[in-house]
Design an enzyme around this catalytic site. Structure first.
Site: not given
Ligand code: PLP
Length: 389
Positions: A70, A146, A174, A193-195, A231, A323
């Site tokens: 993000t 996603n 993704q 994104s690492g997680h 940092t 939805c």
């Molecule tokens: N972009 C996509 C396609 C995502 O699926 C996500 C998280 O769901 C993000 C960006 C955001 O990632 P982060 O949690 O690292 O901000």
């Protein structure tokens, strides 16, 4: 409980945990300081940048470590807006951290590319869109959705943009950790994104072009060659890179031999569900999708109730955006494709369910998930509670 929400986040990979703890214990010094211990921390950081660059097929200097995908996408939008006052051309399936940040930053606004019934950008219409709009500052299309797992044609888009000298960005959050990523570094800009692949939360990266010496993510300190102040989160960086390397080893570099049985397990679950519940629509069914994702539209049901019902059956899944038509926001993918094209009545409620697996998810897990979906959807749906006042 069986976990089917990997597109939201993944558990920490053991290799990431080990790398995180080692870094937190041994390399806690500020990489920008001058002591020998700080120098060792800085060397670890630069080594991690090189290792990630190897996996992405790009030069290490192009990688900026960020606090999340993000943060990376917001900074990119600000940077593009600062460099040129044009417009952004996006797919309508972008994550809000791309769609909203470009819409807010660029004075020329955002133009959306047309997609087919699967939600895939229609390549034969891209040139026309680019011809009709002047001052295109960037084209940004995510590598894999996603919501649906649908793979977007980022390689063709990159070529098309290159021939027009338009910078191309792909949000590959993704894709990375699920499919081979070594060609992604060819994109001008790339986000990860690492997680999402077993790294910790709060660490991501942005790849920028070699020529972008004046990139400003966050301003303040001289870190990352003055391009991203603050940092560095060294334990986060080392853990993220360790997770991706470990996955690459475990899956023989994301080989089809590793992917195919998992894709088949997903497909068998999908077939079970569709055979028992013919009214269910599978998003992206007729196109290439991530092997881990199954996105379902269930007419006559509320997505949040379905998710709650599944949890009672031992399955953790998620819905798209909420939805019930008319009263709640529509899932991004459905809005982009158009409910009518999917055969959904616009005046009737429907729910979205997303099941997304990890590398450790087994065929038995998928079968249990399919059985739970069939059970929960077959139960008579209760009308949504009406809140008075
Ligand atoms: N972009 C996509 C396609 C995502 O699926 C996500 C998280 O769901 C993000 C960006 C955001 O990632 P982060 O949690 O690292 O901000």
């Amino acid at each position: 409980m069986r976990y089917f929400d990997y597109n939201a986040t993944s558990p920490l990979h053991p290799a990431a945990r080990e790398a995180w703890l080692e870094a937190a214990d041994r390399y806690w010094h500020n990489p920008s300081s001058l002591s020998a211990a700080a120098t060792a921390a800085r060397e670890c950081l630069e080594d991690a940048r090189e290792r990630l660059a190897d996996m992405l097929g790009c030069d290490a200097e192009r990688i900026l470590f960020t606090g999340s995908a993000t943060a990376a996408n917001n900074a990119l939008a600000r940077q593009v807006a600062m460099a040129s006052p044009g417009r952004a051309v996006l797919s309508p399936l972008e994550h809000p951290c791309v769609a909203e940040s470009f819409a807010a930053a660029l004075t020329g606004g955002v133009v959306e590319l047309p997609v087919d019934r699967a939600g895939r950008v229609e390549m034969d219409k891209v040139v026309d869109v680019l011809d009709r709009h002047s001052a295109v500052a960037i084209v940004s299309v995510l590598a894999a959705s996603n919501e649906t797992g649908v793979l977007e044609p980022w390689q063709e888009l990159l070529e098309c943009c290159r021939s027009r000298q338009i910078p191309f960005h792909t949000d590959a959050v993704q894709w990375i950790g699920r499919l081979p990523a070594d060609a992604l570094g060819q994109c001008d800009y790339l986000t990860g994104s690492g997680h999402k692949f077993g790294g910790p939360k709060g660490i991501g990266f942005l790849v920028v072009p070699e020529t972008t010496t004046l990139f400003h993510g966050d301003r303040g300190g001289p870190q990352q060659n003055g391009r991203w102040a603050g940092t560095e989160n060294l334990p986060g960086v080392l853990a993220m890179v360790a997770a991706l390397e470990a996955l690459a080893v475990e899956t023989d570099s994301f080989s089809s031999a590793a992917i195919e049985p998992r894709r088949q397990a997903r497909d068998r679950a999908e077939q079970m569900i569709v055979a028992a519940l013919p009214e269910v629509i599978v998003l992206g069914q007729a196109t290439e999708r991530l092997w881990n994702t199954l996105a379902l539209i269930v007419p006559g049901h509320d997505g949040r109730r379905l998710v709650a019902g599944l949890e009672r059956q031992g399955i953790i899944a998620s819905t798209g955006s909420a939805c019930s038509s008319g009263s709640e926001a529509t899932a991004r993918a459905v809005a982009a494709i158009g409910p009518e094209r999917l055969g959904l009545a616009t005046d009737k409620p429907w729910g979205m369910l997303r099941l997304s697996a990890g590398w450790e998810t087994t065929a038995t897990d998928w079968q249990a998930a399919a059985e739970a979906v069939i059970t929960v959807v077959s139960q008579p749906s209760r009308p949504a509670q009406v809140r008075l006042g």
